[in-house]
Design a protein around this motif. Sequence first.
Motif, mmCIF file in Angstrom:
data_model
loop_
_atom_site.group_PDB
_atom_site.id
_atom_site.type_symbol
_atom_site.label_atom_id
_atom_site.label_comp_id
_atom_site.label_asym_id
_atom_site.label_seq_id
_atom_site.Cartn_x
_atom_site.Cartn_y
_atom_site.Cartn_z
ATOM 1 N N GLY A 147 -11.208 15.799 -4.564
ATOM 2 C CA GLY A 147 -11.124 14.344 -4.449
ATOM 3 C C GLY A 147 -12.022 13.659 -5.463
ATOM 4 N N GLY A 148 -13.249 14.159 -5.580
ATOM 5 C CA GLY A 148 -14.199 13.553 -6.513
ATOM 6 C C GLY A 148 -13.723 13.649 -7.945
ATOM 7 N N ILE A 149 -13.211 14.814 -8.319
ATOM 8 C CA ILE A 149 -12.763 15.012 -9.700
ATOM 9 C C ILE A 149 -11.541 14.154 -10.012
ATOM 10 N N LEU A 150 -10.575 14.126 -9.080
ATOM 11 C CA LEU A 150 -9.388 13.311 -9.325
ATOM 12 C C LEU A 150 -9.764 11.846 -9.480
ATOM 13 N N ALA A 151 -10.697 11.386 -8.632
ATOM 14 C CA ALA A 151 -11.118 9.991 -8.725
ATOM 15 C C ALA A 151 -11.747 9.722 -10.086
ATOM 16 N N LEU A 152 -12.515 10.695 -10.594
ATOM 17 C CA LEU A 152 -13.138 10.510 -11.903
ATOM 18 C C LEU A 152 -12.086 10.433 -13.005
ATOM 19 N N LEU A 153 -11.047 11.277 -12.886
ATOM 20 C CA LEU A 153 -9.983 11.241 -13.889
ATOM 21 C C LEU A 153 -9.318 9.867 -13.908
ATOM 22 N N VAL A 154 -9.083 9.335 -12.716
ATOM 23 C CA VAL A 154 -8.479 8.014 -12.650
ATOM 24 C C VAL A 154 -9.406 6.998 -13.290
ATOM 25 N N LEU A 155 -10.700 7.159 -12.995
ATOM 26 C CA LEU A 155 -11.686 6.247 -13.565
ATOM 27 C C LEU A 155 -11.556 6.209 -15.082
ATOM 28 N N ILE A 156 -11.368 7.399 -15.662
ATOM 29 C CA ILE A 156 -11.282 7.488 -17.108
ATOM 30 C C ILE A 156 -9.988 6.876 -17.622
ATOM 31 N N LEU A 157 -8.891 7.208 -16.970
ATOM 32 C CA LEU A 157 -7.596 6.848 -17.532
ATOM 33 C C LEU A 157 -7.202 5.399 -17.280
ATOM 34 N N VAL A 158 -7.231 4.993 -16.022
ATOM 35 C CA VAL A 158 -6.654 3.685 -15.741
ATOM 36 C C VAL A 158 -7.655 2.687 -15.180
ATOM 37 N N GLY A 159 -8.903 3.119 -14.989
ATOM 38 C CA GLY A 159 -9.897 2.254 -14.368
ATOM 39 C C GLY A 159 -9.826 0.799 -14.790
ATOM 40 N N PRO A 160 -10.009 0.528 -16.081
ATOM 41 C CA PRO A 160 -10.104 -0.866 -16.511
ATOM 42 C C PRO A 160 -8.865 -1.691 -16.188
#
Lengths: 149, 501, 324
Positions: free
Chosen positions: B120-133
């Motif tokens: 869960g933590g890693i997937l959330a980080l990936l999302v943070l990187i890709l689509v966060g903004p």
Amino acid sequence: MKSIEVYVSGFFILVGGVIFWQAALLPYNSQYGPGPGLMPIWVSGLMIILSAVNLVIAFKNKGTQFADLIPQGTGLINLLACVGSFALFMLIVKYVGFTISSILMLFILFSRGYKWYWGLGMSIAVTAILFFVFSSILGVPLPVNEFGW
Amino acid sequence: MESLGYLLQGFETAGTWANLLLCLIGVTFGMCVGVLPGLGPTAGTALLLPLTFGLPPVSAVIMLSGIYYGAMYGGTITSVLINTPGESASLMTCMDGYPMARQGRAGSALGIAAIGSFIGGILALLVLILVGPIVAKQALKFGPPEYFALVVVGLSLLIGLMGKSLLRGLIAALFGFALALIGMDPLTGTIRFAFGMEELEDGFEFVSIAMGLFGLSEIFITAEENLNAQAQKPPKIQNMLPRREEWGPSIKAILRGSGIGMILGLVPGTNSVIPTILSYTIEKKVAKDPSRFGKGAIEGVAGPETANNAYAGAALIPLFTLGIPSSPSIAILLGAFIMHGLTPGPTLLQKNPEFVWGVIASMFIGNLILLIMNLPLANVWARITMVPFKILLPNVLIIMILGAYSINNSMFDVGAMLAFGILGYFMKKVAFPLGPVLLAFVLGKIMETSLLKSLTIFSGSFIPFFQRPISATLLVVAFAIISISLYFAYKEKGIDADTEI
Amino acid sequence: MRKTISLVLVLLMLGVILVGCSNFAGKKQAADSTYPNKPITLIVPYSAGGSSDIGARLVAKRLEQELGQPVVVENVVGAAGWVGWQKLAKAKPDGYTLSLFTLAYITSYLNPDNKRDMNLDNVTQLVNHVWDVTAWAVKPDSPFKDARELLAYVKANPGKVTVATSGVYTQHHIAVLALDKLGYKMKPVHTNGLAESLTMALGGHVDVVSMGAGDVRNQVKEGALRALAVLDTKRSRFLPDVPTFAENTGINLNAYAARGYVGPANMDPAAVKRLETAFKKIMEDPQHVAEMEAMGLDVRYMDSKAYKAFLKQEEADQKKALGW
């Protein structure tokens, strides 16, 4: 004999009643719409109604009896030791500080399963470790007596 | 792709020996304060903050954010072992984690929680990187009416989980709601139901209620049953990994939990309880045999734990992109950023890429450290359940007292814990559900404040709730959930008595 | 096995006794030198980790160097700070128990509903430290160009304009109430603090947001929000281009959080003097000022006398705005 459920429902009706009564004293509306009394009135009102329904059902059904609820013999002593030592801790901690109250409480509890000298030793050891961890490492200002422990 | 290049640079920053060490210190310390109920990440960060003053900003934030997600792992441990959630996020974990521990499967519960949290933590980080903004801006559409609608959905899920004991569940939930109303009214500052006690003016603490109702009452019941019982052979510790047939459902639960946690984490200000309830409900609904839930279903641990950690990871997105901290512990991270001369907000990514990517990379590393640490540790922790109760009981009791005390450094919370412990003891004896009390306590607070704020904005009218697309949709969903659950409760009367929470 | 355990136990017991004794001995020995000769407790009446707490911990660390004695921060939380201040009032006025002090203390005892039994005379004012000025901001596309336009609209449409204040009876709310008394009715929406206020403003859920100038400066710099006015007698260095409320509208509307340090009533004058100098030195240190600036806070030193006068004035202002 009434089922214990009756007493539980009664308890919740009582809690709901107290809150309803207090909430009725609060304004329901305020300058810009809702007031502090809005939510409490609804919550406590619903609680009274539902508990009353539960009370009616409880009267009809035969549930756990009050006598079944309180344990007998050793079970009761164990339970009283737990609650009692906790309450004792709460009572004296203000005056004698954390260390003594904790040792006393742990001693009562350990004595239920061990010889008294083992109980005393473990109580002192556990208290000492916890006092060190919480007070020195984690910086929690534990209640202490005038000697600082 | 540009992001990936930055990320590699970030690993270079985070991978230095000094930063690795600080990351390790951060997550370990975080785990420790997470295990001690009452302390939690907020106090942990405050304690370590002075140590970071001499450090470069990246290193300082790496260590402090380690505390934040380390504490998330720690909170699970007490939920599983002694049925005591250290924070609202690990409340749902108690539902199945503790029964698993009683069956000697504490290791599996903690193991799957560690794996789920990692994914869960890693997937959330990936999302943070890709689509966060991109996503973060959209999340701002959530105003008080939308929060209100979201909480209503959460409460309707709670009703859906009650099953047969609907009436008692509702009474319990209303009781929890009533507890949440104690203290200062959020709109006019009127002090309600404090009965002259200053300590009550801020209301009850979640941790003291949770430790009392869940943990202490369990201790009382066990004490009464078998404090002296001669060596009732503790169940043999099983493997820390799930059984073979459990892998499939667990992985699915983890993936679903990640999705739920991430989506809700993007919305600043939602409470981490909502993703965990949502995940638990979904797992129970999709399971082949829902009656296992509440009795040690592994998906019931995997889903909510993952959702909670994905939520925690995704909650960093509003911080990094908009400068909005979505929980008190993130607010402390924000403080740490600012104190070290960095200003979270839309331009942080452009102005200080090496910083942002360094921190993100360190979170990958930190999550990995936690996984590596926790898989073997799961078995060590699980051994605690084998310690004879006559040794365990006094120790747990005194640690709980210290935990309750350290919330506010006040004996009042300890007293409240004892009172709720006794109440919980009686409620358990008559099989009154305790989960709804706590869940309604957490959700009730948000529900009241968001309702009152919305009504202030709408000048007392309810109609605008249905004119705003998001809140209208959510309210319709809530209504549908309630009707369906009521229908099933009516239809299935008398069946599956034990599935309620 | 048994032997080892008992040995460990005996050693532990010995350790406890030794630690206990050494503490005791340490205390006696230092009893008769000048202030300060033992650790000082600094009560922070808010939770650990908040911005007030962090600010106080920064000061505590420097105070330690200045006074040569440990300064232990103790968070005593409850009743919006009141529980902590009560603890302070009960402490000996020997200078070894101090507390962080905010204007919420005044609001708390002025409120008749609270039934408080202390006021400004129950503490000894030492120094003022932090000066956190309020600014009003709007979304960039807001129709209000400045505070004057806003007030004109408010006058014409009473109770229409919403303003996010960080909670009931905060400086943000009191300012709105003060305007209310002058016939400008705005609708306060109480958030639970900085984060929520910011979300509400950026998401367009309120018309105006009232926030600390240091907290809102980045959003203003990046163009996410536009500042209308600073609620102080002079411009804030965090928003140098933004006029004061009075500059724009002719109305003197001030709102700030001032945080300082106090001791129990009737404190030993020698200790007050010693602390005054120590605090002054800390606050004049450019490094400390820079640290606080990074957190979005201004440092404004007032000595004991000036601080007391300032608080008296604040009490009168709050009384007027709140109508208590």
